[in-house]
Motif scaffolding. Structure first.
Motif, short mmCIF file in Angstrom:
data_model
loop_
_atom_site.label_atom_id
_atom_site.label_comp_id
_atom_site.label_asym_id
_atom_site.label_seq_id
_atom_site.Cartn_x
_atom_site.Cartn_y
_atom_site.Cartn_z
N LEU A 146 14.86 5.43 -7.73
CA LEU A 146 15.12 4.10 -7.18
C LEU A 146 14.36 3.90 -5.87
O LEU A 146 13.76 2.84 -5.64
N LEU A 147 14.38 4.92 -5.00
CA LEU A 147 13.60 4.84 -3.76
C LEU A 147 12.11 4.69 -4.06
O LEU A 147 11.40 3.93 -3.39
N MET A 148 11.64 5.43 -5.07
CA MET A 148 10.23 5.38 -5.43
C MET A 148 9.83 3.98 -5.90
O MET A 148 8.80 3.45 -5.49
N VAL A 149 10.67 3.37 -6.74
CA VAL A 149 10.38 2.03 -7.25
C VAL A 149 10.41 1.02 -6.11
O VAL A 149 9.53 0.13 -6.02
N THR A 150 11.40 1.12 -5.23
CA THR A 150 11.48 0.20 -4.10
C THR A 150 10.28 0.34 -3.18
O THR A 150 9.72 -0.66 -2.69
N CYS A 151 9.87 1.58 -2.96
CA CYS A 151 8.69 1.83 -2.13
C CYS A 151 7.45 1.22 -2.78
O CYS A 151 6.58 0.67 -2.09
N THR A 152 7.36 1.30 -4.11
CA THR A 152 6.22 0.71 -4.81
C THR A 152 6.21 -0.81 -4.64
O THR A 152 5.15 -1.42 -4.48
N VAL A 153 7.38 -1.42 -4.66
CA VAL A 153 7.47 -2.87 -4.45
C VAL A 153 6.94 -3.25 -3.07
O VAL A 153 6.15 -4.20 -2.92
N TYR A 154 7.35 -2.49 -2.05
CA TYR A 154 6.85 -2.78 -0.70
C TYR A 154 5.37 -2.47 -0.58
O TYR A 154 4.64 -3.13 0.19
N ARG A 173 -0.09 -4.85 0.25
CA ARG A 173 -1.44 -4.52 -0.22
C ARG A 173 -2.52 -5.35 0.45
O ARG A 173 -3.70 -4.99 0.45
N GLY A 174 -2.15 -6.49 1.03
CA GLY A 174 -3.13 -7.37 1.63
C GLY A 174 -3.41 -7.10 3.09
O GLY A 174 -4.24 -7.80 3.70
N VAL A 175 -2.78 -6.08 3.69
CA VAL A 175 -3.02 -5.81 5.10
C VAL A 175 -4.38 -5.14 5.27
O VAL A 175 -4.94 -4.61 4.31
N PRO A 176 -4.94 -5.14 6.49
CA PRO A 176 -6.25 -4.51 6.70
C PRO A 176 -6.27 -3.07 6.23
O PRO A 176 -5.27 -2.36 6.34
N GLU A 177 -7.41 -2.61 5.76
CA GLU A 177 -7.52 -1.29 5.15
C GLU A 177 -7.19 -0.17 6.12
O GLU A 177 -6.75 0.90 5.71
N THR A 178 -7.47 -0.41 7.42
CA THR A 178 -7.24 0.65 8.40
C THR A 178 -5.82 0.67 8.93
O THR A 178 -5.50 1.48 9.79
N PHE A 179 -4.98 -0.20 8.42
CA PHE A 179 -3.65 -0.31 9.01
C PHE A 179 -2.65 0.68 8.43
O PHE A 179 -2.24 0.57 7.29
N PRO A 210 -3.54 3.76 1.17
CA PRO A 210 -3.24 5.07 0.56
C PRO A 210 -1.81 5.18 0.03
O PRO A 210 -1.58 5.78 -1.02
N ILE A 211 -0.86 4.61 0.76
CA ILE A 211 0.53 4.64 0.29
C ILE A 211 0.64 3.87 -1.02
O ILE A 211 1.32 4.30 -1.97
N GLY A 212 -0.03 2.73 -1.09
CA GLY A 212 -0.01 1.95 -2.33
C GLY A 212 -0.57 2.73 -3.51
O GLY A 212 0.07 2.81 -4.57
N PHE A 213 -1.74 3.34 -3.34
CA PHE A 213 -2.33 4.13 -4.43
C PHE A 213 -1.45 5.33 -4.78
O PHE A 213 -1.34 5.71 -5.95
N THR A 214 -0.83 5.91 -3.77
CA THR A 214 0.08 7.05 -4.02
C THR A 214 1.24 6.61 -4.91
O THR A 214 1.60 7.31 -5.87
N MET A 215 1.84 5.48 -4.61
CA MET A 215 3.00 5.04 -5.37
C MET A 215 2.61 4.62 -6.78
O MET A 215 3.35 4.88 -7.74
N TYR A 216 1.47 3.96 -6.95
CA TYR A 216 1.05 3.57 -8.29
C TYR A 216 0.84 4.80 -9.17
O TYR A 216 1.28 4.85 -10.33
N THR A 217 0.17 5.81 -8.61
CA THR A 217 -0.09 7.04 -9.37
C THR A 217 1.20 7.77 -9.68
O THR A 217 1.39 8.30 -10.78
N THR A 218 2.10 7.82 -8.70
CA THR A 218 3.38 8.51 -8.91
C THR A 218 4.19 7.84 -10.01
O THR A 218 4.81 8.52 -10.84
N CYS A 219 4.19 6.53 -10.05
CA CYS A 219 4.92 5.81 -11.10
C CYS A 219 4.36 6.15 -12.48
O CYS A 219 5.11 6.32 -13.44
N ILE A 220 3.04 6.27 -12.58
CA ILE A 220 2.43 6.64 -13.86
C ILE A 220 2.87 8.04 -14.29
O ILE A 220 3.17 8.29 -15.46
#
Length: 410
Positions: free
Chosen positions: A266-274, A279-285, A290-300
């Motif tokens: 449940l925490l993993m899914v919620t984190c993926t939602v956030y 995802r639209g914030v500056p790349e260096t922020f 990286p957190i987004g890519f981490t969560m997408y891969t983890t869900c898979i």
């Protein structure tokens, strides 16, 4: 009639001189019961005791106790051999190898972060939350050894505690991070005042509050159903008794396993939602991408885990497949977090120290203003010519590049 001397000279049509026995039925062998021929009490057929039955008497077969099987002669019952997952088995060797590599890599990252604890790149990563996340990654690898160890009261107790705790540490920390990023940018669209609870101390309190829910559930589980070992004779109860085995395991059912991992998922899914929301914030922020890519891969990874784990519930190799699948999934999810979030930082710290320098600090007002400007540029992009948008974007790039350093220190 013939006298006895003439019997020795008799020859049967088959040429066999042996005198035929004058009996209706021959004696039965061991493991066979006599089945009387109807209407002829002195004649019988011999029937072998099949399956898990043994010869209880001259005329009957009986079923062995559930934890036993018939011996070779089927004249009695013997205990069914008990097995467990062995360390030298290929089913255990692969997860252990992956876990050892993961523990070594995690330890290397922790040592590097501790050694360079006051450098800008470590401070910008959020040192407190990084150590919490690295603890969770370490526990995800370490649970492999508990899952393969010989089941006993202590091992079963530790399995209950740590099975979902590593994931809970990891995704509670990541959820807190992504939620913080989301709140900062949402607040920046409304006012220049900083949102509440974004300091390192507040982040730790939020993270450990989330982790405490997992621990509370485990303690309730302990009180309702104390841990113990069981021998499952049904898992490998084959049609051939010679191949039957009892499986020594902890009393963790599939349902209990799902409940233990459910909160972390449940925490993993919620984190993926956030992660999707930020995802639209500056790349260096603040590691948002990286957190987004981490969560997408983890869900898979966990979507692949579910059909493999439950699809083998009826397999004779169930214990081996499910244990290996679970431990490998935990190790892979930990490896994704470690590789995407920390290995790039370690690479910069060790091989490019010239990049490990502080950025110029700016006020929170400047940060939220730049965040608002970035959001407006996205909206204007569809309405205005590319040249005009590029001009505004270039003017705000310097501000955007300095987001992560200050906000991580707020």
């Amino acid at each position: 009639f013939f006298h006895y001397p003439y019997v020795d000279g008799m020859r049967w049509r088959t040429g066999d001189p042996t005198l035929r026995a004058s009996v209706c039925s021959m004696p039965c062998q061991m493991g066979e019961r006599k089945k009387i021929v109807k209407g002829v009490p002195c004649c019988w057929h011999c029937e072998r005791c099949e399956g898990y039955n043994f010869q209880a008497s001259e005329f009957s077969c009986e079923l062995c106790p559930y934890e036993q099987r018939p011996d070779r002669n089927r004249t009695g019952c013997i205990p069914i051999p008990i097995i467990k997952l062995e360390w030298h088995s290929a089913w255990a060797a692969v997860p252990v190898f992956v876990a050892v590599l993961g523990i070594l890599a995690t330890s290397f990252v922790v040592v590097t972060f501790v050694r360079y604890n006051d450098t800008p790149i470590v401070r910008a990563s959020g040192r407190e939350m990084s150590y919490v996340l690295l603890t969770g990654i370490f526990l995800c690898y370490a649970i492999t050894f508990l899952m393969i160890a010989t089941p006993c009261l202590a091992v079963c107790s530790f399995r209950r505690v740590f099975l979902g705790l590593g994931m809970c540490f990891s995704y509670a920390a990541l959820l807190t991070k992504t939620n913080r990023i989301h709140r900062i940018f949402e607040q920046g669209k409304k006012s220049v005042a900083a949102p509440r609870f974004i300091s390192p101390a507040s982040q730790l309190v939020i993270t450990f509050s989330l982790i405490s829910v997992q621990l509370l559930g485990v303690f309730v589980w302990f009180s309702v159903d104390p841990p113990h070992t069981v021998v499952d004779y049904g898992e490998q109860r084959t049609s051939d008794p010679e191949k039957a085995r009892g499986v020594l395991k902890c009393d963790i059912s599939d349902l209990s396993l799902i409940c233990s991992l459910g909160y972390s998922i449940l925490l993993m899914v919620t984190c993926t939602v956030y992660a999707i929301k930020t995802r639209g914030v500056p790349e260096t922020f603040n590691e948002a991408k990286p957190i987004g890519f981490t969560m997408y891969t983890t869900c898979i990874i966990w979507l692949a885990f579910i059909p493999i784990f439950f699809g083998t519930a009826q397999s004779a190799e169930r214990m081996y497949i499910q244990t290996t699948t679970l431990t490998i999934s935990l190790s892979l999810s930990a490896s994704v977090s470690l590789g995407m979030l920390y290995m790039p930082k370690v690479y910069v710290i060790i091989f490019h120290p010239e990049q490990n320098v502080p950025k110029r600090k700016r006020s929170f007002k400047a940060i939220v203003t730049a965040a608002t400007m970035s959001g407006k540029l996205v909206q204007k992009g569809s309405d205005r010519p590319n040249g005009e948008v590029k001009t505004e974007l270039c003017e705000s790039m310097e501000t955007n590049s300095e987001y992560f350093t200050l906000v991580d220190r707020i």
